[in-house]
Motif scaffolding. Structure first.
Motif, PDB file in Angstrom:
ATOM      1  N   GLN A  24     -12.599  -4.854  11.109  1.00 37.90           N
ATOM      2  CA  GLN A  24     -11.729  -5.377  10.056  1.00 37.90           C
ATOM      3  C   GLN A  24     -12.498  -6.450   9.290  1.00 37.90           C
ATOM      4  O   GLN A  24     -13.147  -7.306   9.890  1.00 37.90           O
TER       5      GLN A  24
ATOM      6  N   LYS B  92      -7.291  -9.843   4.300  1.00 29.82           N
ATOM      7  CA  LYS B  92      -7.962  -8.618   4.720  1.00 29.82           C
ATOM      8  C   LYS B  92      -8.423  -7.832   3.498  1.00 29.82           C
ATOM      9  O   LYS B  92      -7.661  -7.613   2.552  1.00 29.82           O
TER      10      LYS B  92
ATOM     11  N   ASP C 288     -10.474   2.047   5.171  1.00 34.03           N
ATOM     12  CA  ASP C 288      -9.443   1.472   4.308  1.00 34.03           C
ATOM     13  C   ASP C 288     -10.060   0.350   3.479  1.00 34.03           C
ATOM     14  O   ASP C 288     -10.878  -0.434   3.979  1.00 34.03           O
ATOM     15  N   SER C 289      -9.647   0.262   2.227  1.00 31.88           N
ATOM     16  CA  SER C 289     -10.056  -0.859   1.383  1.00 31.88           C
ATOM     17  C   SER C 289      -8.817  -1.446   0.716  1.00 31.88           C
ATOM     18  O   SER C 289      -7.876  -0.723   0.380  1.00 31.88           O
ATOM     19  N   TYR C 290      -8.826  -2.764   0.542  1.00 31.97           N
ATOM     20  CA  TYR C 290      -7.667  -3.489   0.034  1.00 31.97           C
ATOM     21  C   TYR C 290      -8.001  -4.099  -1.330  1.00 31.97           C
ATOM     22  O   TYR C 290      -9.009  -4.792  -1.481  1.00 31.97           O
TER      23      TYR C 290
ATOM     24  N   TYR D 191      -6.171  -6.545  -4.060  1.00 31.08           N
ATOM     25  CA  TYR D 191      -5.018  -7.415  -4.289  1.00 31.08           C
ATOM     26  C   TYR D 191      -4.739  -7.486  -5.782  1.00 31.08           C
ATOM     27  O   TYR D 191      -5.556  -7.964  -6.575  1.00 31.08           O
TER      28      TYR D 191
ATOM     29  N   GLU E 190      -2.960  -2.927  -3.078  1.00 30.13           N
ATOM     30  CA  GLU E 190      -3.151  -1.480  -3.055  1.00 30.13           C
ATOM     31  C   GLU E 190      -4.174  -1.160  -1.969  1.00 30.13           C
ATOM     32  O   GLU E 190      -5.286  -1.684  -1.983  1.00 30.13           O
ATOM     33  N   ILE E 191      -3.775  -0.311  -1.020  1.00 31.62           N
ATOM     34  CA  ILE E 191      -4.635   0.051   0.106  1.00 31.62           C
ATOM     35  C   ILE E 191      -5.089   1.493  -0.076  1.00 31.62           C
ATOM     36  O   ILE E 191      -4.262   2.405  -0.166  1.00 31.62           O
ATOM     37  N   THR E 192      -6.391   1.698  -0.146  1.00 28.38           N
ATOM     38  CA  THR E 192      -6.964   3.043  -0.255  1.00 28.38           C
ATOM     39  C   THR E 192      -7.475   3.457   1.115  1.00 28.38           C
ATOM     40  O   THR E 192      -8.361   2.805   1.675  1.00 28.38           O
ATOM     41  N   SER E 193      -6.899   4.525   1.671  1.00 24.03           N
ATOM     42  CA  SER E 193      -7.250   5.003   3.012  1.00 24.03           C
ATOM     43  C   SER E 193      -7.931   6.357   2.895  1.00 24.03           C
ATOM     44  O   SER E 193      -7.354   7.300   2.347  1.00 24.03           O
TER      45      SER E 193
ATOM     46  N   LYS F  42      -3.573   6.440  -1.427  1.00 23.66           N
ATOM     47  CA  LYS F  42      -3.453   5.113  -2.030  1.00 23.66           C
ATOM     48  C   LYS F  42      -2.020   4.635  -1.851  1.00 23.66           C
ATOM     49  O   LYS F  42      -1.080   5.291  -2.293  1.00 23.66           O
TER      50      LYS F  42
ATOM     51  N   ALA G 145      -0.302  -4.660   8.155  1.00 22.06           N
ATOM     52  CA  ALA G 145      -1.532  -4.971   7.441  1.00 22.06           C
ATOM     53  C   ALA G 145      -1.598  -6.477   7.274  1.00 22.06           C
ATOM     54  O   ALA G 145      -1.206  -7.023   6.258  1.00 22.06           O
TER      55      ALA G 145
END
Length: 332
Positions: free
Chosen positions: A228, A236, A251-253, A255, A262-265, A276, A325
Motif C-alpha cells: 500500500q 492512500k 489499484d490507483s487513487y 483525489y 476515483e479508484i482505478t482497479s 473505475k 479504503a
C-alpha cells in the motif's frame, strides 16, 4: 429491469466474451412441454420461471453458469426436487445443529433451480417473486442468499461485468470471492451477511522515503502480500497485490477533491479488466461508492450510477457500497 432481462444480460455477457457457456445452452421449451414436466411437481411453477425455461432449458453437461453452479434443465429440477423430498423424510438434524427445525433444511415448496453436486440455490414456489433465493449446502440449514430472483440475476450480472467472476487463461470460470460477496451484500441487504474473510497478516514493514511518501507491505503468507502506497499527506495513493511473485491486482487513487476519490482497479488475472470506482470519503476514512465503470481493452462494458434509486425492483433501500479504503496510514 425484469428477471428475464437480467438473465438475458448474463447470457449476453457470455456470448460477447465467447465463453464455454454459449455452446452448452439448451434450447428453450415450448409451453406445453413445460406444463407436462411441471405436472410432476405438487405446486404450480411461477410464470417467471416458466418464461426462463421458454428462453433456455438450462445448460448441458452441468456446465457452470456462475461459480460452480449450473442452470438445471427443467427435467433435472423435477428429479432433484423429488430426491430432496425423499431424503428429507428420513433426515434428522444432528444434536449439535444450530437449529432443529426441519423446515430450515428442506420445505416441500422449495424449488431447486441451480445446482452443483448436491448444493442448490432454491426459491420458495409458494412465495413466487417475493421469495428469497436460498443457498443450501449439503445437509446444512438453507440461508437466504439473495433477496429475490431478480436480485440474484442482477448480482451475477454485476459480478461478471465488474470482474468478480472471470475466466482464467485456461478458460476456467474463476471468482474473486471477496469482491463477489461484497457485491452480493451490497445488492441484497435483506440476505445473509458474512464476516470478513481477510486472512490475518503475519508480518508488516513500513518504508519511509525522504519525500514523505510511504510504502506499507503486508504479508499474509510467503506467497501472498500487499503493498500500500501513501503520499506525503498520508492519504492512500495506490495498492498492489501479489500471489506467488505475480502481480494480480493494482489499484490507483485519484483525489478529485477533499472528500471525493476515483479508484482505478486493474484485475491482472484472466480477462484483463479495469474498474473505475468513484466515491465519497466518509468521516471514518472509508469510501462510499457513487459511480462504477468497467472496461476491457479500453472499451467500456458496464456503467452504474449508485446515486439513482433502483425503481424497477422490489427494494426500497438505496444502493450503496462501503469499500474499505482508508484515507490515512494504518499503524504497522
Amino acid at each position: 429491469m425484469t428477471i428475464l432481462s437480467h438473465f438475458q444480460a448474463i447470457i449476453d455477457w457470455h456470448r460477447e466474451h465467447q465463453t464455454p457457456v454459449v455452446a452448452q445452452l439448451r434450447p428453450g421449451l415450448k409451453p406445453d412441454k413445460i406444463e407436462k414436466r411441471a405436472k410432476q411437481l405438487p405446486f404450480a411453477l411461477p410464470p417467471e420461471i416458466k418464461a426462463l425455461y421458454e428462453l433456455h432449458d438450462g445448460l448441458k453437461d452441468n456446465a457452470p453458469l456462475f461459480t460452480s453452479f449450473t442452470f438445471l434443465p427443467l427435467g433435472e429440477v423435477v428429479a432433484e426436487y423429488e430426491l430432496a423430498c425423499e431424503m428429507a423424510e428420513d433426515f434428522e438434524p444432528p444434536d449439535d445443529a444450530e437449529t432443529q427445525d426441519p423446515e430450515a433444511y428442506w420445505k416441500p415448496s422449495w424449488l431447486p433451480l441451480f445446482g452443483f453436486q448436491g448444493d442448490y440455490y432454491l426459491i420458495d414456489a409458494a412465495l413466487g417473486l417475493r421469495s428469497p433465493v436460498y443457498y443450501r449446502v449439503g445437509t446444512e440449514p438453507a440461508l437466504p442468499w439473495y433477496d429475490n430472483l431478480s436480485r440474484m440475476f442482477k448480482t451475477i450480472r454485476s459480478c461478471f461485468e465488474q470482474g468478480a467472476y472471470f475466466y482464467d487463461e485456461d478458460q476456467i470460470l474463476a471468482e474473486d470471492f471477496e469482491k463477489a460477496n461484497s457485491l452480493r451484500e451490497q445488492l441484497n441487504p435483506r440476505s445473509a451477511k458474512l464476516g470478513s474473510s481477510e486472512p490475518e497478516p503475519i508480518k508488516q514493514e513500513l518504508d519511509e522515503q525522504p519525500d514523505g511518501t510511504r510504502r506499507l507491505t503486508t504479508w499474509f503468507s510467503e506467497d501472498h502480500y500487499i503493498e500500500q502506497f501513501y503520499g506525503p499527506d498520508q492519504r492512500k495513493i495506490g495498492q498492489s497485490e501479489y500471489y506467488q511473485g505475480d502481480l494480480t491486482r493494482r489499484d490507483s487513487y485519484l483525489y478529485i477533491g477533499a472528500d471525493e476519490v476515483e479508484i482505478t482497479s486493474e484485475n491482472l488475472m484472466g480477462f484483463m479488466m479495469t474498474t473505475k470506482t468513484r466515491g465519497r470519503i466518509t468521516a471514518d476514512g472509508s469510501v462510499e461508492t457513487t459511480h462504477v465503470q468497467t472496461f476491457m481493452q479500453d472499451q467500456m462494458l458496464f456503467e452504474q450510477d449508485l446515486t439513482k434509486d433502483d425503481e424497477d425492483e422490489d427494494w426500497d433501500e438505496e444502493d450503496s457500497d462501503d469499500e474499505d479504503a482508508p484515507a490515512a496510514l494504518p499503524k504497522p
